[in-house]
Design an enzyme around this catalytic site. Structure first.
Site, PDB file in Angstrom:
ATOM      1  N   LYS A 110       0.855  -1.194   0.000  1.00 40.25           N
ATOM      2  CA  LYS A 110       0.000   0.000   0.000  1.00 40.25           C
ATOM      3  C   LYS A 110       0.880   1.230   0.000  1.00 40.25           C
ATOM      4  O   LYS A 110       1.963   1.228   0.599  1.00 40.25           O
ATOM      5  CB  LYS A 110      -0.888   0.025   1.253  1.00 40.25           C
ATOM      6  CG  LYS A 110      -2.087   0.938   1.139  1.00 40.25           C
ATOM      7  CD  LYS A 110      -3.143   0.310   0.248  1.00 40.25           C
ATOM      8  CE  LYS A 110      -4.522   0.804   0.508  1.00 40.25           C
ATOM      9  NZ  LYS A 110      -5.517  -0.166   0.047  1.00 40.25           N
ATOM     10  N   GLY A 231     -22.179   6.003   1.528  1.00 41.43           N
ATOM     11  CA  GLY A 231     -21.182   6.314   0.500  1.00 41.43           C
ATOM     12  C   GLY A 231     -21.757   6.103  -0.883  1.00 41.43           C
ATOM     13  O   GLY A 231     -22.364   5.060  -1.146  1.00 41.43           O
ATOM     14  N   TYR A 237     -21.847   3.465  -5.278  1.00 38.15           N
ATOM     15  CA  TYR A 237     -22.769   3.587  -6.418  1.00 38.15           C
ATOM     16  C   TYR A 237     -22.937   2.232  -7.114  1.00 38.15           C
ATOM     17  O   TYR A 237     -24.060   1.784  -7.360  1.00 38.15           O
ATOM     18  CB  TYR A 237     -22.281   4.648  -7.429  1.00 38.15           C
ATOM     19  CG  TYR A 237     -23.141   4.591  -8.681  1.00 38.15           C
ATOM     20  CD1 TYR A 237     -24.448   5.096  -8.652  1.00 38.15           C
ATOM     21  CD2 TYR A 237     -22.696   3.960  -9.841  1.00 38.15           C
ATOM     22  CE1 TYR A 237     -25.281   4.982  -9.769  1.00 38.15           C
ATOM     23  CE2 TYR A 237     -23.522   3.837 -10.952  1.00 38.15           C
ATOM     24  CZ  TYR A 237     -24.810   4.355 -10.917  1.00 38.15           C
ATOM     25  OH  TYR A 237     -25.632   4.224 -11.995  1.00 38.15           O
TER      26      TYR A 237
END
Ligand code: GLU
Length: 429
Positions: A110, A231, A237
């Site tokens: 990361k 969110g 979405y």
């Protein structure tokens, strides 16, 4: 405030206690566990960029490479003012588990830069992205470490990094061996990206939703399974879109400004259109009530899906959760303290490293396409994603049932065991 790296280490200790009986050679097992508690390597430095006003600014940057026993390090890069070294270390550890959960051939990595990208112009953002690519240039590559987008980073940013990385390789006379497109994933379609990557995280979560509903709510028709999603960015979405498409009742969605709730259900496409027109969430089709992000989590629904920030379900609100299940689409939305309360209350929590693994799994498909130079249709990509997500869920559920552990523990047991086994096969411990 939680130290995320300490949380990651605590999780490893908990899983170790459960896995220990499977390994007769205690010394080798202990050595493996000790190694997993820290990243293999952290690359860090200050990125210096010239601002539009001519001044110079520095931004702290990190790339944590946690473990590569199962394959190259893999994971996103986030641009956020709250980035810390400990957070990047923890997130890289979780990427190791995430890749092991769906059995894609990667380890965990990361990256992060301490910056608020909304305060940068497009030119400044490009300069920062290129500076990051230079910082990590000698430590990333298709067989070494393959970065991708994460919070506040995009396909455009990956394109700048691809270009900068290639420039460095050319300058060093190493361009013949280099494959810049296979070095970064989450790229735009016009520069080696994969069909389906954009919706993959959300859709992968919906494959998990389908499996979970079959276990917990098989008696209910789908339109009586109410889902509240916190969110409404890319992940939220697409989760809402596919859940609605399959007939689930999406009763609430939210963005950073707040949420909306409709008893009779929402059409995510219409809500997104409304937001485009009016700059806020709403609907002309359904009668909606506005609600806060906090209230959304406590709605009387079957499933809550935190898809935005970390640490939103804590010991302060866990007891108020009315849903029977939580699907963690964000990374780390439920704190360890909240987890204990939820478990006591019989709430099933599907861990982030399983629920949102559809993103990195499709990154894997992108990398395979880049290495082959041969590109697949969207249907082909999504058809490959589905069995990987379903198998990961089924294996987890079987182990959960066998061991009577939580869904999160069963996921971790599967993942950590795969990584330890790879380390032992390599003779590292
Ligand atoms: N940032 C995403 C994650 O946390 C995707 C990582 C990737 O595609 O490598 O899973």
């Amino acid at each position: 405030m939680n130290n995320p790296h300490e949380n990651a280490v605590k999780q490893i200790d908990e899983v170790a206690a459960l896995l220990a009986p499977l390994y007769p050679d205690k010394n080798r097992f202990d050595a493996a566990i000790a190694r997993l508690k820290n990243p293999d390597q952290i690359i860090e430095g200050k990125l210096q960029i010239t601002m539009d006003d001519g001044s110079t600014q520095e931004f702290q940057a990190y790339r944590s490479q946690h473990n590569n026993a199962r394959g190259p390090y893999k994971g996103g890069i986030r641009f956020h003012p709250g980035v810390t070294k400990e957070e990047v270390m923890a997130l890289s550890t979780w990427m190791t588990w995430k890749c092991a959960v769906t059995e894609i051939p990667y380890g965990g990595g990361k990256g992060g830069v301490v910056v608020d990208p909304r305060k940068l112009s497009s030119r400044e953002l490009q300069e920062l992205s290129r500076a990051f690519a230079r910082l990590v240039a000698d430590h990333v590559g298709p067989w070494v470490d393959v970065p991708a987008p994460d919070v506040n980073t995009t396909g455009e940013i990956m394109s700048w990094m691809v270009d900068e990385w290639q420039k460095v390789k050319i300058a060093k006379g190493e361009s013949l061996q280099a494959n810049p497109l296979a070095t970064f994933t989450g790229k735009p379609l016009g520069l080696g990206g994969s069909e389906g990557r954009e919706e993959a995280t959300g859709l992968g979560g919906v494959f998990v939703l389908e499996r979970l509903v079959a276990k917990l709510f098989s008696a209910k028709p789908k339109n009586e399974v109410r889902v509240a999603i916190q969110g409404f960015g890319n992940v939220g979405y697409w989760f809402a879109f596919h859940a609605h498409r399959l007939g689930y009742k999406v009763v609430a969605v939210s963005d950073s400004k707040g949420g909306i709730y409709a008893d009779g259900g929402l059409d995510p496409v219409e809500v997104a259109e409304y937001k485009k027109q009016n700059g806020k969430l709403g609907s002309v089709k359904a009668s909606v009530q506005t609600i806060t992000n906090e209230a959304l989590l406590e709605l009387p629904v079957e499933i809550v899906v935190p898809s935005a920030l970390e640490n939103v379900i804590t010991d302060q609100n866990a007891a108020q959760i009315k849903a029977k299940a939580i699907i963690e689409m964000a990374n780390g939305p439920v704190t360890p303290e909240a987890d204990q309360i939820l478990e006591k209350n019989g709430v099933t929590v599907i861990a982030d490293v399983l629920a949102n693994a559809g993103g990195v799994t499709t990154s894997y498909f992108e990398w395979v396409q880049n290495l082959q130079g041969y590109y697949w249709k969207k249907e082909e990509v999504l058809a490959k994603l589905q069995p990987l997500m379903e198998t990961a869920f089924d294996q987890m559920w079987e182990l959960k049932t066998q061991t009577n552990q939580s869904a999160r523990m069963a996921t971790y047991m599967k993942a950590v065991k795969r990584v330890i086994d790879a380390m032992m096969l390599r003779g590292w411990v």
